[in-house]
Design a protein around this motif. Structure first.
Motif, PDB file in Angstrom:
ATOM      1  N   ALA A   1       0.835  -1.204   0.000  1.00  0.00           N
ATOM      2  CA  ALA A   1       0.000   0.000   0.000  1.00  0.00           C
ATOM      3  C   ALA A   1       0.870   1.256   0.000  1.00  0.00           C
ATOM      4  N   GLU A   2       0.899   1.971  -1.141  1.00  0.00           N
ATOM      5  CA  GLU A   2       1.800   3.120  -1.281  1.00  0.00           C
ATOM      6  C   GLU A   2       1.491   4.233  -0.280  1.00  0.00           C
ATOM      7  N   SER A   3       0.217   4.476  -0.024  1.00  0.00           N
ATOM      8  CA  SER A   3      -0.154   5.577   0.864  1.00  0.00           C
ATOM      9  C   SER A   3       0.110   5.260   2.332  1.00  0.00           C
ATOM     10  N   GLU A   4       0.388   3.991   2.647  1.00  0.00           N
ATOM     11  CA  GLU A   4       0.615   3.602   4.035  1.00  0.00           C
ATOM     12  C   GLU A   4       2.043   3.104   4.281  1.00  0.00           C
ATOM     13  N   LEU A   5       2.569   2.295   3.339  1.00  0.00           N
ATOM     14  CA  LEU A   5       3.841   1.594   3.575  1.00  0.00           C
ATOM     15  C   LEU A   5       4.903   1.916   2.527  1.00  0.00           C
ATOM     16  N   VAL A   6       4.821   3.050   1.873  1.00  0.00           N
ATOM     17  CA  VAL A   6       5.763   3.471   0.824  1.00  0.00           C
ATOM     18  C   VAL A   6       5.663   2.530  -0.367  1.00  0.00           C
ATOM     19  N   ALA A   7       6.238   1.326  -0.266  1.00  0.00           N
ATOM     20  CA  ALA A   7       6.061   0.292  -1.294  1.00  0.00           C
ATOM     21  C   ALA A   7       5.908  -1.079  -0.662  1.00  0.00           C
ATOM     22  N   GLY A   8       5.756  -1.115   0.646  1.00  0.00           N
ATOM     23  CA  GLY A   8       5.550  -2.390   1.327  1.00  0.00           C
ATOM     24  C   GLY A   8       6.793  -3.249   1.376  1.00  0.00           C
ATOM     25  N   PHE A   9       6.624  -4.514   1.068  1.00  0.00           N
ATOM     26  CA  PHE A   9       7.703  -5.485   1.279  1.00  0.00           C
ATOM     27  C   PHE A   9       8.925  -5.241   0.416  1.00  0.00           C
ATOM     28  N   PHE A  10       8.808  -4.525  -0.719  1.00  0.00           N
ATOM     29  CA  PHE A  10      10.013  -4.272  -1.537  1.00  0.00           C
ATOM     30  C   PHE A  10      10.442  -2.807  -1.488  1.00  0.00           C
ATOM     31  N   THR A  11      10.170  -2.136  -0.377  1.00  0.00           N
ATOM     32  CA  THR A  11      10.566  -0.736  -0.227  1.00  0.00           C
ATOM     33  C   THR A  11      12.069  -0.547  -0.402  1.00  0.00           C
ATOM     34  N   GLU A  12      12.877  -1.459   0.134  1.00  0.00           N
ATOM     35  CA  GLU A  12      14.335  -1.304   0.122  1.00  0.00           C
ATOM     36  C   GLU A  12      14.993  -1.872  -1.130  1.00  0.00           C
ATOM     37  N   TYR A  13      14.218  -2.392  -2.059  1.00  0.00           N
ATOM     38  CA  TYR A  13      14.816  -3.016  -3.245  1.00  0.00           C
ATOM     39  C   TYR A  13      15.005  -1.993  -4.363  1.00  0.00           C
ATOM     40  N   SER A  14      16.013  -2.242  -5.191  1.00  0.00           N
ATOM     41  CA  SER A  14      16.298  -1.369  -6.327  1.00  0.00           C
ATOM     42  C   SER A  14      16.840  -2.221  -7.470  1.00  0.00           C
ATOM     43  N   GLY A  15      16.960  -1.604  -8.643  1.00  0.00           N
ATOM     44  CA  GLY A  15      17.560  -2.290  -9.776  1.00  0.00           C
ATOM     45  C   GLY A  15      16.777  -3.517 -10.218  1.00  0.00           C
ATOM     46  N   MET A  16      17.528  -4.534 -10.652  1.00  0.00           N
ATOM     47  CA  MET A  16      16.891  -5.715 -11.221  1.00  0.00           C
ATOM     48  C   MET A  16      16.142  -6.530 -10.176  1.00  0.00           C
ATOM     49  N   ARG A  17      16.618  -6.544  -8.931  1.00  0.00           N
ATOM     50  CA  ARG A  17      15.892  -7.294  -7.896  1.00  0.00           C
ATOM     51  C   ARG A  17      14.512  -6.691  -7.661  1.00  0.00           C
ATOM     52  N   PHE A  18      14.426  -5.377  -7.766  1.00  0.00           N
ATOM     53  CA  PHE A  18      13.131  -4.707  -7.665  1.00  0.00           C
ATOM     54  C   PHE A  18      12.193  -5.196  -8.769  1.00  0.00           C
ATOM     55  N   SER A  19      12.717  -5.341  -9.986  1.00  0.00           N
ATOM     56  CA  SER A  19      11.875  -5.748 -11.116  1.00  0.00           C
ATOM     57  C   SER A  19      11.464  -7.213 -11.015  1.00  0.00           C
ATOM     58  N   LEU A  20      12.259  -8.049 -10.322  1.00  0.00           N
ATOM     59  CA  LEU A  20      11.893  -9.460 -10.191  1.00  0.00           C
ATOM     60  C   LEU A  20      10.562  -9.620  -9.461  1.00  0.00           C
ATOM     61  N   TYR A  21      10.318  -8.768  -8.456  1.00  0.00           N
ATOM     62  CA  TYR A  21       9.029  -8.823  -7.761  1.00  0.00           C
ATOM     63  C   TYR A  21       7.884  -8.449  -8.709  1.00  0.00           C
ATOM     64  N   TYR A  22       8.130  -7.454  -9.576  1.00  0.00           N
ATOM     65  CA  TYR A  22       7.100  -7.091 -10.537  1.00  0.00           C
ATOM     66  C   TYR A  22       6.865  -8.217 -11.539  1.00  0.00           C
ATOM     67  N   LEU A  23       7.944  -8.850 -11.994  1.00  0.00           N
ATOM     68  CA  LEU A  23       7.799  -9.974 -12.917  1.00  0.00           C
ATOM     69  C   LEU A  23       7.002 -11.096 -12.272  1.00  0.00           C
ATOM     70  N   ALA A  24       7.269 -11.370 -10.986  1.00  0.00           N
ATOM     71  CA  ALA A  24       6.536 -12.422 -10.274  1.00  0.00           C
ATOM     72  C   ALA A  24       5.056 -12.075 -10.171  1.00  0.00           C
ATOM     73  N   GLU A  25       4.752 -10.808  -9.896  1.00  0.00           N
ATOM     74  CA  GLU A  25       3.347 -10.399  -9.768  1.00  0.00           C
ATOM     75  C   GLU A  25       2.596 -10.593 -11.071  1.00  0.00           C
ATOM     76  N   TYR A  26       3.194 -10.175 -12.199  1.00  0.00           N
ATOM     77  CA  TYR A  26       2.513 -10.319 -13.480  1.00  0.00           C
ATOM     78  C   TYR A  26       2.462 -11.778 -13.924  1.00  0.00           C
ATOM     79  N   ALA A  27       3.489 -12.564 -13.604  1.00  0.00           N
ATOM     80  CA  ALA A  27       3.444 -13.999 -13.908  1.00  0.00           C
ATOM     81  C   ALA A  27       2.311 -14.665 -13.143  1.00  0.00           C
ATOM     82  N   ASN A  28       2.142 -14.293 -11.881  1.00  0.00           N
ATOM     83  CA  ASN A  28       1.043 -14.853 -11.091  1.00  0.00           C
ATOM     84  C   ASN A  28      -0.319 -14.412 -11.634  1.00  0.00           C
TER      85      ASN A  28
END
Length: 337
Positions: free
Chosen positions: A224-251
């Motif tokens: 939840a952006e308005s509550e938790l910035v970006a939630g569980f991947f707030t501290e991620y950047s670069g390609m590791r950040f995109s892996l979570y997005y890839l997993a979400e769209y794959a699911n």
């Protein structure tokens, strides 16, 4: 044996290429759909009509610095996004895209990687493993926003994965099999044989549970952006950040594929007269219908409060799913007599 192995490898590489391409362009498609729904154009600058935007985004993410917080658990922080993505990709191994095998250069190719008699159970198990990547990533980040998002995700997945599993049982009772290929075969002959009609309650429960499991609006509490910035991947950047997005769209694609197979006949056309259209086209049309529904919901509904989310799952969805199983079992028993 060698022919079967080569055929499986060819189909595996083909499915992997198609899935990764779909994931990349789903980000583009979502931004376009949301843009039109909000009376704007969406991506337009990179390539004609913005069609090269996913490529530009990929290059940008690969070139970004991979930052790891100083107090993070470095090993788990690195591996967590992979734990989320790999099970989502593996789930495509049992998704059937058609029914007829064909030969190419002397190699027999099947429209699926594997047909196992417990295919639906394998997908449910893999979806459970993917949740560990979110939980571990939030915990390893050593951030209050990340751990709150991870805890929300764990509770949400436990709650709605249960109802998703319960909604599937009615279809298994009617089809008499857990093989996804046999479930599709049982719905051949026209749309009046599709399980969405006798299992409309299970269909609604599954769609709602699928949206919640993929952390999509209005159930995007873990990020939840308005509550938790970006939630569980707030501290991620670069390609590791995109892996979570890839997993979400794959699911999202997996949830849409399962809904298509269980309730909309899979690769079967709505009427036998349209059987001249390739089965894979029917399958993809139905999958993209569900993916469009994901985007539509995001543009329409506000986020729920967390107590509303949990209360809805345990006090409404779960009892209704159990009632559906009981009614389906009783009806199937008397109809078979």
């Amino acid at each position: 044996m060698a022919n079967d192995l080569i055929g499986a490898l060819v189909v595996m590489l083909g499915v992997l290429f198609v899935v990764l391409t779909m994931i990349a362009y789903l980000t583009y498609l979502e931004r376009k759909v949301l843009g039109f729904m909000q009376d704007r154009l969406g991506p337009m600058e990179v390539g004609p009509w913005g069609l090269l935007q996913p490529l530009a985004d990929g290059i940008k993410l690969l070139s970004k610095e991979d930052i790891i917080p100083s107090e993070a658990n470095r090993a788990i922080f690195r591996i967590a996004p992979v734990i989320s993505l790999v099970p989502a990709i593996l789930a495509f191994s049992v998704i059937p895209f058609g029914h007829d095998s064909f030969s190419l250069l002397g190699v027999t190719l099947h429209p699926y990687i594997a047909d196992i008699n417990v295919g639906i159970l394998l997908i449910l198990a893999l979806s459970s493993i993917g949740a560990y990547g979110i939980l571990l990533g939030g915990w390893a980040s050593n951030s209050k926003y990340s751990i709150l998002g991870a805890l929300r995700s764990a509770a949400q997945v436990i709650s709605y994965e249960l109802t998703a599993g319960m909604s599937v049982i009615g279809v298994l009772i009617l089809s008499g099999s857990m093989s996804l290929v046999k479930i599709e075969d049982a719905q051949s002959g026209g749309f009046w044989h599709w399980y969405i009609f006798p299992q409309i309650v299970a269909f609604v429960i599954y769609v709602i549970s699928g949206i919640a499991e993929t952390n999509r609006t209005p159930f995007d509490l873990p990020e939840a952006e308005s509550e938790l910035v970006a939630g569980f991947f707030t501290e991620y950047s670069g390609m590791r950040f995109s892996l979570y997005y890839l997993a979400e769209y794959a699911n999202m694609i997996i949830v849409s594929s399962i809904a298509t197979i269980l309730f909309l006949g899979g690769w079967n056309p709505p009427i036998p007269a349209l059987g001249f259209i390739p089965p894979v086209i029917w399958f993809l049309l139905k999958v993209y219908f569900f993916l469009f529904f994901f985007f539509w919901i995001r543009a329409t509904l506000p986020r729920l409060r967390y107590d509303q989310l949990m209360r809805f799952g345990w006090k409404i969805m779960l009892p209704v799913s159990f009632a559906n199983i009981i009614v389906t079992g009783i009806a199937a028993y008397f109809l078979e007599r």
